[in-house]
Motif scaffolding. Sequence first.
Motif, mmCIF file in Angstrom:
data_model
loop_
_atom_site.group_PDB
_atom_site.id
_atom_site.type_symbol
_atom_site.label_atom_id
_atom_site.label_comp_id
_atom_site.label_asym_id
_atom_site.label_seq_id
_atom_site.Cartn_x
_atom_site.Cartn_y
_atom_site.Cartn_z
ATOM 1 N N ARG A 1 32.832 30.568 23.456
ATOM 2 C CA ARG A 1 33.642 30.348 24.650
ATOM 3 C C ARG A 1 35.082 30.072 24.239
ATOM 4 N NH1 ARG A 1 31.588 26.878 29.670
ATOM 5 N NH2 ARG A 1 30.581 28.930 29.940
ATOM 6 N N LEU B 1 32.032 40.533 26.361
ATOM 7 C CA LEU B 1 32.503 39.318 27.000
ATOM 8 C C LEU B 1 32.135 39.280 28.465
ATOM 9 C CD1 LEU B 1 36.311 39.273 27.762
ATOM 10 C CD2 LEU B 1 35.140 41.346 27.060
ATOM 11 N N ASP B 2 31.983 38.071 28.940
ATOM 12 C CA ASP B 2 31.711 37.774 30.341
ATOM 13 C C ASP B 2 32.917 36.987 30.846
ATOM 14 O OD1 ASP B 2 30.608 37.297 32.776
ATOM 15 O OD2 ASP B 2 28.932 36.079 32.058
ATOM 16 N N TYR B 3 33.650 37.560 31.777
ATOM 17 C CA TYR B 3 34.940 36.967 32.155
ATOM 18 C C TYR B 3 35.276 37.373 33.584
ATOM 19 C CZ TYR B 3 39.956 35.828 31.824
ATOM 20 O OH TYR B 3 41.207 35.310 32.017
ATOM 21 N N PRO C 1 38.421 36.746 35.760
ATOM 22 C CA PRO C 1 39.760 36.242 36.097
ATOM 23 C C PRO C 1 39.986 36.262 37.607
ATOM 24 C CG PRO C 1 39.899 38.477 35.293
ATOM 25 C CD PRO C 1 38.476 38.056 35.096
ATOM 26 N N GLN D 1 45.733 35.145 34.236
ATOM 27 C CA GLN D 1 44.547 34.936 33.415
ATOM 28 C C GLN D 1 44.157 36.254 32.747
ATOM 29 O OE1 GLN D 1 42.067 33.443 36.581
ATOM 30 N NE2 GLN D 1 42.601 31.299 36.128
ATOM 31 N N ALA E 1 41.835 37.979 29.079
ATOM 32 C CA ALA E 1 41.011 37.803 27.879
ATOM 33 C C ALA E 1 40.617 39.174 27.357
ATOM 34 C CB ALA E 1 39.773 36.965 28.175
ATOM 35 N N CYS F 1 42.145 34.651 24.714
ATOM 36 C CA CYS F 1 42.035 34.278 26.122
ATOM 37 C C CYS F 1 43.250 33.451 26.501
ATOM 38 C CB CYS F 1 40.751 33.481 26.361
ATOM 39 S SG CYS F 1 40.443 33.044 28.083
ATOM 40 N N ASP G 1 45.361 31.500 29.933
ATOM 41 C CA ASP G 1 45.477 31.112 31.338
ATOM 42 C C ASP G 1 46.835 30.458 31.515
ATOM 43 O OD1 ASP G 1 45.386 30.188 33.911
ATOM 44 O OD2 ASP G 1 43.284 29.573 33.807
ATOM 45 N N HIS H 1 37.862 30.027 31.245
ATOM 46 C CA HIS H 1 37.302 30.435 29.969
ATOM 47 C C HIS H 1 36.771 31.855 30.021
ATOM 48 C CE1 HIS H 1 33.770 28.806 32.161
ATOM 49 N NE2 HIS H 1 33.178 29.873 31.639
ATOM 50 N N ALA H 2 36.582 32.443 28.816
ATOM 51 C CA ALA H 2 35.896 33.724 28.624
ATOM 52 C C ALA H 2 34.795 33.500 27.601
ATOM 53 C CB ALA H 2 36.871 34.789 28.137
ATOM 54 N N ASP H 3 33.603 34.043 27.879
ATOM 55 C CA ASP H 3 32.463 33.898 26.984
ATOM 56 C C ASP H 3 32.204 35.210 26.242
ATOM 57 O OD1 ASP H 3 32.022 31.271 27.711
ATOM 58 O OD2 ASP H 3 30.561 31.765 29.272
#
Length: 540
Positions: A361, A392-394, A396, A401, A403, A510, A512, A519-521
């Motif tokens: 993360r 990635l799971d993100y 915005p 924002q 990533a 990432c 912001d 966050h970005a995972d």
Amino acid sequence: MTRNPILPGFNPDPSIVRVGEDYYIATSTFEWFPGVQIHHSRDLANWTLVARPLNRASQLDMRGDPDSCGVWAPCLSHDGERFHLIYTDVKRYGRTTVGGASGASLRDFHNYLVTCETIDGDWSDPIHLNSSGFDPSLFHDEDGRKWLLNMLWDHRPGRNRFAGIVAQEYSPAERRLIGERVNIFPGTPLGLTEAPHLYRRDGWYYLLTAEGGTSWNHAVTMARSRSLTGPYELHPDTYILSSRTRPDAPLQRAGHADLVETPEGEPWLVYLCGRPLPNRGRCVLGRETAIQPMRWAEDGWLYTIGDPGMPMLEVPGPEGRALVDIRDDFDSTALPIDFQWLRTPEPEAIFSLTARPGRLRLYGRETIGSLFTQALVARRQQAFCYSASCALDYAPRHFQQAAGLVAWYNASKFHYLHISQDEEVGRHIRVMSALPDSPQADAFTAPIAIPEGPVELRVDVDYERLRFAWRAPGGAWNWLPEQFDASILSDEASAPGMANFTGAFVGMACQDMSGAGLHADFDWFAYREREFSPRGPDGA
């Protein structure tokens, strides 16, 4: 045969030491945290990264350090009881100000010492030694006394800023330098005298220095004296290793060397080098570490074996490093050792491996290129041709924002494939490039709308050609139509007066810029080195 470089990619300023059957090389890390890379080997050909000793705030805090500052030229030694590591934290490079050269000669070099009984243990808090110049090294003399050497920086107008090599005694009992410093070696007409290392052999003190600057004119200079404080006489050839007069040599920029002997007494020299791109002449892999055998001649001087004074592409020994093909799934609570981040000694502020187990993360922080707290985790590019990808799971919420996947050199040189959101296109993907050799400082590709949900990103680099792609998991790769210039990710692509001493990285980032910290995972990150493909590995 062992093929050079033995430490490919950004691994400059090598310092080598042997303890029993074990060899260790320490190299510079500049603004990348944790500080100093230490590799281990038993055969001088195959090396494993085993430690980054400067890993807490009490030892190193580089927030605010300019690009290519931070940790310069560590010196690793052993006195029979413990390891000693000397390093510089460069806080100011002395860049010119707008409209003039004010402050260009003013630089801040703080030199420190840490120790540890084991190479991968908890190293001590640092002892500040001096701030008079960079490239410090510690010499353990046969009588038990210890001496610090470093180049002397002279900021005064009309002076030689590289003002020679100074030596001063260090007292372990008092944990400080004692006595007065002595300028033991002024250098040769080649100039830019730095990187001192001192050795004792057969009643002589041998001094190695680097001269000519760390680019195409680099060289290894040798001198010797019966007294530690001099005067020093020059080697009959003056420069014992250099490729500055041989533009055809595959290893360029050869210099900044250190010497080690095998248990059998055979001398080997490690040194930094660069491998220029065939078409562009830029060293995207940065300054790397090479090695070659040397010989002590009857006149008591050190010489190369084979072509006099030339770096060797292949040396006797076992086959070395193979092409890397690795995928990190972030299932551990520790970041894989190949990765580093920029400047901050507080990694919990920029990433977590426990907030969502099995994911890295990244917390959206400051702008990409910030000198303080930016969430960018990356690994070295170590081959001219590679593919890197990540999932990635993100989600915005607005344009501040972002990533994604970044090919990075520094704040003024990168290509960044990122996901963001705006009111016109919605969730989208695009590339931001920072261009050091263009009238336009940054450039953006047109945004491409993408669906919600997890996304996989990819970058392919073949020498100076760079391509990006994206896909939904399990789908076909969607290649962006643009081809990007990977050669800007090099020391040589730069505006005048800028510090450029690192190398190319690839990794995850990432931001912001609203301050909300979205966050970005990242589920995984893969890095695969490969042979050159004229059309790319997928025919793209």
